[in-house]
Scaffold this active site. Structure first.
Site, PDB file in Angstrom:
ATOM      1  N   LYS A  75       9.549 -33.341  63.898  1.00  0.00           N
ATOM      2  CA  LYS A  75       9.772 -32.490  62.484  1.00  0.00           C
ATOM      3  C   LYS A  75       9.115 -30.472  63.695  1.00  0.00           C
ATOM      4  CE  LYS A  75       9.232 -31.833  57.963  1.00  0.00           C
ATOM      5  NZ  LYS A  75       8.146 -31.755  56.793  1.00  0.00           N
ATOM      6  N   SER A 126      10.723 -33.604  52.844  1.00  0.00           N
ATOM      7  CA  SER A 126      11.905 -32.359  53.805  1.00  0.00           C
ATOM      8  C   SER A 126      11.953 -33.250  55.341  1.00  0.00           C
ATOM      9  CB  SER A 126      10.269 -31.149  54.085  1.00  0.00           C
ATOM     10  OG  SER A 126       9.459 -31.187  54.708  1.00  0.00           O
ATOM     11  N   SER A 163       7.523 -35.733  51.803  1.00  0.00           N
ATOM     12  CA  SER A 163       7.885 -35.694  52.753  1.00  0.00           C
ATOM     13  C   SER A 163       8.589 -36.233  53.723  1.00  0.00           C
ATOM     14  CB  SER A 163       7.875 -34.343  53.073  1.00  0.00           C
ATOM     15  OG  SER A 163       7.930 -33.518  51.843  1.00  0.00           O
TER      16      SER A 163
END
Length: 440
Positions: free
Chosen positions: A29, A104, A128
């Protein structure tokens, strides 16, 4: 891949020749620092930022032989549930084209679901990792707070967030957790193995065996005979009918394998979303103060006074969702409102922790739908941020209580993936891995 917009930056970072992840492609990420490879947090504010060091989890990936294949798309600074607030555009869902991949960590889940990577790392502040795992039909683990180092993670809400794995299977997710878990001298919030084991033992017996650097992958044996699963009624009420049917079918499957299910109550979760957003936004307003165009971020120019330059930098660099959360968080911490909002949110957090403790007196793990709804269509939810916040109702209580949780695929509704969430006591990763593996 280009059409699905999975990666913000594609790169090849080679790891050691040998190790438990040798030959594995891992996506990371884009809020986790990678030396020499830009780390944008999905924001124009950091579009050109290149970290001079690796996050601890990245060091551990490389030492384990992994090949990092890129930095994945994400909601800006982790603020969102759909990966549509990214300054680099939305990510499509490989498991449900035309729908959001969740957020996210949507890019990380999409990378695994679309086979652009074998494994991925995401971060979970209020769901997330679990949200995109459910929406993309993969497995995601949110570890106990303190199990995985946050050193090198660009901070959003320090007291809530954890780095964790996403993978096609429970065993693979647990194996990745084995690699990245463990104490770190650079992160004072990580726990030594002896501390973690004492914390676990104080809550339960050997059924909740744990400790940093344990072999979590071995727990994915599917043996759930005699396990007691608590079902919090508050986390099942009001969910989409198709999601509920998939969840009930998964519970039936577990009962057939020897699981006993009991209803439990978490009355405090009615305050969880409100408490979570007050805490998260307050911490975000503090953490994002460093992006002023001087220390970090785009320059606001050098004419006029400093306040104008600061405002210009943030106006240009931040997206609408980040601005909304910074403003609300600053308000909650301001003089005259701190006790009214932030202090009460912390009280609610303690209440939520007590309710979970009571529930674990009745059950080994708790189970609920991961998300109360199936994946949204792209663009569907952006005009109603409040409804988007409420969609986190089943995931945010876990972060407020600093507990571990896993999302595992549990069927489909109208062709869209549905996830089932298992929550364990602190440092009870073995129990949730074992329960989740029984559904595969």
């Amino acid at each position: 891949m280009a059409d699905e917009n999975v990666f913000i930056t594609e790169a090849t970072i080679e790891g050691a020749e040998d190790g438990p992840l040798a030959g594995k492609r891992v996506a990371v990420k884009d809020n986790i620092s990678t030396e020499g490879v830009r780390t944008t947090c999905g924001s124009d504010m950091l579009a050109d930022y290149v970290p001079p060091y690796d996050a601890t989890v990245v060091q551990r990936l490389k030492a384990a032989g992994a090949t990092i294949v890129g930095k994945t798309n994400m909601d800006e600074f982790g603020m969102g549930s759909t990966t549509e607030t990214s300054a680099f555009g939305p990510t499509d869902n490989p498991a449900a084209p035309g729908h959001v991949p969740g957020g996210s960590s949507g890019g990380s889940a999409a990378a695994v679901a679309g086979d652009y990577a074998d494994l991925a790392l995401g971060t979970d502040t209020g769901g997330s990792i679990r949200n995109p795992a459910a929406f993309c039909g993969v497995v995601g683990i949110k570890p106990t707070y303190g199990l995985v180092s946050r050193y090198g993670l660009v901070a959003y809400a320090n007291s809530l967030e954890q780095i964790g794995p996403l993978a096609p299977t429970v065993e693979e997710a647990a194996a990745l957790l084995d690699v990245v878990a463990g104490p770190d001298d650079n992160d004072a919030t990580t726990r030594q193995e002896s501390e973690a084991r004492r914390a676990s033992d104080s809550r339960a017996g050997d059924a909740r065996e744990t400790g940093a650097n344990s072999n979590y992958a071995d727990a994915a044996d599917g043996d759930v005979e005699g396990l007691t699963v608590g079902v919090p009624t508050e986390l099942v009420e009001g969910v989409d009918e198709g999601v509920r049917e998939s969840f009930e079918a998964a519970l039936d499957d577990l009962r057939d394998q020897g699981v006993e299910t009991v209803d439990v109550s978490l009355p405090s979760v009615e305050t969880a979303v409100q408490a979570y957003y007050v805490v998260a936004m307050s911490e975000a307003s503090s953490n994002l103060a460093r992006y002023d165009g001087v220390r970090y971020g785009v320059s606001g120019g050098y004419e006029g006074n400093w306040n104008e330059s600061f405002a210009d930098s943030r106006e240009e660099g931040f997206g609408e969702e980040v601005k909304r959360r910074v403003l609300l968080g600053t308000y909650a911490l301001s003089a005259g409102y701190h006790d009214k909002y932030y202090a009460k949110a912390q009280d609610a957090r303690a209440w939520i922790q007590r309710d979970f403790d009571a529930a674990f007196d009745e059950a080994d793990v708790l189970a609920s739908p991961t998300m109360p709804v199936p994946p949204f269509e792209l663009g569907e939810s952006l005009d109603d941020p409040l409804q988007l916040y409420l969609a986190d109702a089943n995931t945010v209580p876990v972060n407020l209580a600093n507990l571990p949780a896993i999302s595992v695929p549990a069927g489909e509704t109208d062709g869209l993936p549905v996830g089932m969430q298992f929550v364990g006591p602190a440092f009870g990763e073995h129990a949730i891995v074992r329960a989740a593996s029984a559904l595969e």
